[in-house]
Design an enzyme around this catalytic site. Structure first.
Site, PDB file in Angstrom:
ATOM      1  N   THR A  19      17.554  -6.748 -15.234  1.00 22.22           N
ATOM      2  CA  THR A  19      17.401  -8.098 -14.668  1.00 22.22           C
ATOM      3  C   THR A  19      17.656  -8.093 -13.163  1.00 22.22           C
ATOM      4  OG1 THR A  19      19.711  -8.526 -15.186  1.00 22.22           O
ATOM      5  CG2 THR A  19      18.076  -9.318 -16.774  1.00 22.22           C
ATOM      6  N   ALA A 106      25.016  10.056 -16.975  1.00 22.61           N
ATOM      7  CA  ALA A 106      25.407   9.459 -18.248  1.00 22.61           C
ATOM      8  C   ALA A 106      25.083   7.971 -18.295  1.00 22.61           C
ATOM      9  CB  ALA A 106      26.902   9.676 -18.475  1.00 22.61           C
ATOM     10  N   LEU A 108      26.385   5.832 -16.188  1.00 20.42           N
ATOM     11  CA  LEU A 108      27.593   5.109 -15.792  1.00 20.42           C
ATOM     12  C   LEU A 108      27.690   4.959 -14.272  1.00 20.42           C
ATOM     13  CD1 LEU A 108      30.076   6.765 -18.301  1.00 20.42           C
ATOM     14  CD2 LEU A 108      28.819   4.618 -18.540  1.00 20.42           C
ATOM     15  N   SER A 111      26.339   7.765  -9.115  1.00 20.82           N
ATOM     16  CA  SER A 111      25.772   7.741  -7.766  1.00 20.82           C
ATOM     17  C   SER A 111      26.277   6.523  -6.990  1.00 20.82           C
ATOM     18  CB  SER A 111      24.251   7.794  -7.805  1.00 20.82           C
ATOM     19  OG  SER A 111      23.746   6.820  -8.661  1.00 20.82           O
ATOM     20  N   ASP A 155      24.684  -1.730  -9.901  1.00 24.51           N
ATOM     21  CA  ASP A 155      25.635  -0.618  -9.958  1.00 24.51           C
ATOM     22  C   ASP A 155      26.642  -0.682  -8.812  1.00 24.51           C
ATOM     23  OD1 ASP A 155      23.840   0.039 -11.918  1.00 24.51           O
ATOM     24  OD2 ASP A 155      22.914   1.681 -10.805  1.00 24.51           O
ATOM     25  N   TYR A 204      11.493   4.298 -14.272  1.00 21.27           N
ATOM     26  CA  TYR A 204      12.195   3.136 -13.715  1.00 21.27           C
ATOM     27  C   TYR A 204      11.262   2.360 -12.777  1.00 21.27           C
ATOM     28  CZ  TYR A 204      15.950   0.360 -11.649  1.00 21.27           C
ATOM     29  OH  TYR A 204      16.736  -0.678 -11.220  1.00 21.27           O
TER      30      TYR A 204
HETATM   31  C1  GLA Z   1      20.051   1.258 -13.285  1.00 22.92           C
HETATM   32  C2  GLA Z   1      19.804   0.674 -11.900  1.00 22.92           C
HETATM   33  C3  GLA Z   1      20.327  -0.761 -11.813  1.00 22.92           C
HETATM   34  C4  GLA Z   1      19.763  -1.604 -12.958  1.00 22.92           C
HETATM   35  C5  GLA Z   1      19.943  -0.901 -14.291  1.00 22.92           C
HETATM   36  C6  GLA Z   1      19.266  -1.602 -15.436  1.00 22.92           C
HETATM   37  O1  GLA Z   1      21.420   1.368 -13.526  1.00 22.92           O
HETATM   38  O2  GLA Z   1      20.432   1.469 -10.928  1.00 22.92           O
HETATM   39  O3  GLA Z   1      20.030  -1.313 -10.558  1.00 22.92           O
HETATM   40  O4  GLA Z   1      18.412  -1.919 -12.719  1.00 22.92           O
HETATM   41  O5  GLA Z   1      19.438   0.436 -14.252  1.00 22.92           O
HETATM   42  O6  GLA Z   1      19.819  -2.844 -15.660  1.00 22.92           O
END
Ligand code: GLA
Length: 363
Positions: A19, A106, A108, A111, A155, A204
């Protein structure tokens, strides 16, 4: 000059999958694993970064920053320096030794943790004042422009804004964050499927493009602007793929808002159901899960005390997050690992994760 030390945690995405780059909403939490940096100014333009335990070392000049393919791990640190400079912040050479308790690949966000820890270290070394939201945004820019991964803000914001015992509610349009108390009596179990994911890959970006295309077809700025009712009305006019991708994002935004209500009411069962629904939508609509991840969710569903389980993060491998009652946590952890081994021959690693504070300066 004494050495300085910064820390930034990894994150777990609780609801709101893909999202963030659709101007949407996300619920996440910082976890009790992360990256520590120890370093100082080099007193020159020299940049020296490394991980002594892993035997990694990279040097460059703060006046000549460019991404490297050979030592791509260093891009996460050097990229942040580059963005600080592009923002006119008075920074130059620095040294940093990395140590990590956060597994890579993983799902999590190791990075993002590395980027945010670098930002915090530079802030400390150079005595800067930077708002946390700007830390997150500059780190995202480093990831977008220097590393070359087109992620959203989730993230980096989660690593920056974590708070022990609280979920993080991030609104990616207004770029605002709220910490929401997480109910007591439950735990989060993170389970890595053992197959690493690599998001710099094409999937992605492909999903991102499909979302933008769906928004354009729906005549809105971003999928944030569509409700599920409106999407159903438009269904017949959309290619199936656009409908599916939009359905995931629109559904996730709605589940985040519902999820916040449930958290406030302490309705952990309701929250768990939303997690299962989120995963179903990953399988059906967004196609960002894998057979291994599906297996982990399927096994979790059969175990006592499990309230919800879903893929966490970008997808295409990585990990699941499972919400479960505290008293069942140990037993479920062992059962998931054992059953996964039995049924697939592969090794999954599960750990009971505490919701922890976000990035900070240690010294
Ligand atoms: C990765 C991307 C985030 C986000 C998620 C999915 O972690 O780095 O910015 O888009 O995928 O919600």
């Amino acid at each position: 000059m004494g050495m300085h030390q910064s820390y930034a945690p990894g994150r777990v995405e609780l609801l709101g999958n893909h999202t963030d780059y659709n101007d949407g909403v996300v619920l996440s939490a910082a976890i009790d694993r992360g990256i520590t940096l120890i370093g100082d100014s080099t007193g020159s333009t020299r940049v020296q970064v490394g991980d002594p335990v892993a035997g990694l070392h990279y040097e460059t000049d703060a006046e000549k920053l460019a991404p490297t393919k050979e030592q791509d791990w260093s891009n996460y640190l050097v990229g942040v320096l580059d963005v600080f400079k592009k923002n006119g912040l008075p920074v130059s050479g620095f040294s940093a030794d990395i140590s990590s308790t956060l597994p890579q690949g993983a799902g999590l966000s190791s990075s993002a943790a590395l980027e945010v820890a670098t930002a915090m270290l530079l802030i400390k070394i150079y005595g800067l004042e930077v708002k946390l939201i700007d830390v997150a945004k500059m780190c995202r820019r480093a990831e977008n422009e220097f590393v070359g991964m087109n992620c959203g803000l989730l993230d980096q914001a989660s690593s920056a804004f974590g708070k022990a015992g609280h979920a993080i509610f991030l609104d990616c349009r207004s770029e605002t964050v709220e910490n929401i108390p997480f109910p007591k009596g439950v735990e989060l179990l993170i389970t890595r499927c053992g197959v690493p994911h690599r998001l710099i890959g094409g999937e992605y970006n492909e999903r991102r493009a499909q979302c933008f295309d769906a928004a354009a077809r729906l005549g809105v700025k971003a999928l944030r602007d569509v409700t599920s009712a409106r999407l159903e009305e438009a269904k017949a006019t959309l290619p199936t793929l656009s409908y599916q991708r939009a359905a995931h994002v629109v559904g996730e935004n709605e589940r985040v808002l519902k999820g916040i209500e449930f958290l406030r009411e302490g309705n952990v069962a309701g929250f768990g159901e939303l997690m299962f629904a989120s995963h179903e939508s990953s399988i059906r609509n967004f196609e960002n899960s894998t057979p291994e991840i599906d297996k982990l969710v399927e096994i979790a569903k059969t175990l006592p005390g499990v309230l919800g389980s879903r893929i966490t993060g970008g997808g295409f491998g990585g990990a699941t997050v499972t919400l479960l009652r505290k008293e069942n946590a140990e037993e479920v952890k062992e059962a998931i690992e054992a059953k996964y081994k039995e049924q697939t021959g592969n090794t999954a690693t599960a750990y009971i994760c505490e919701i922890a504070d976000g990035a900070h300066i240690i010294a």
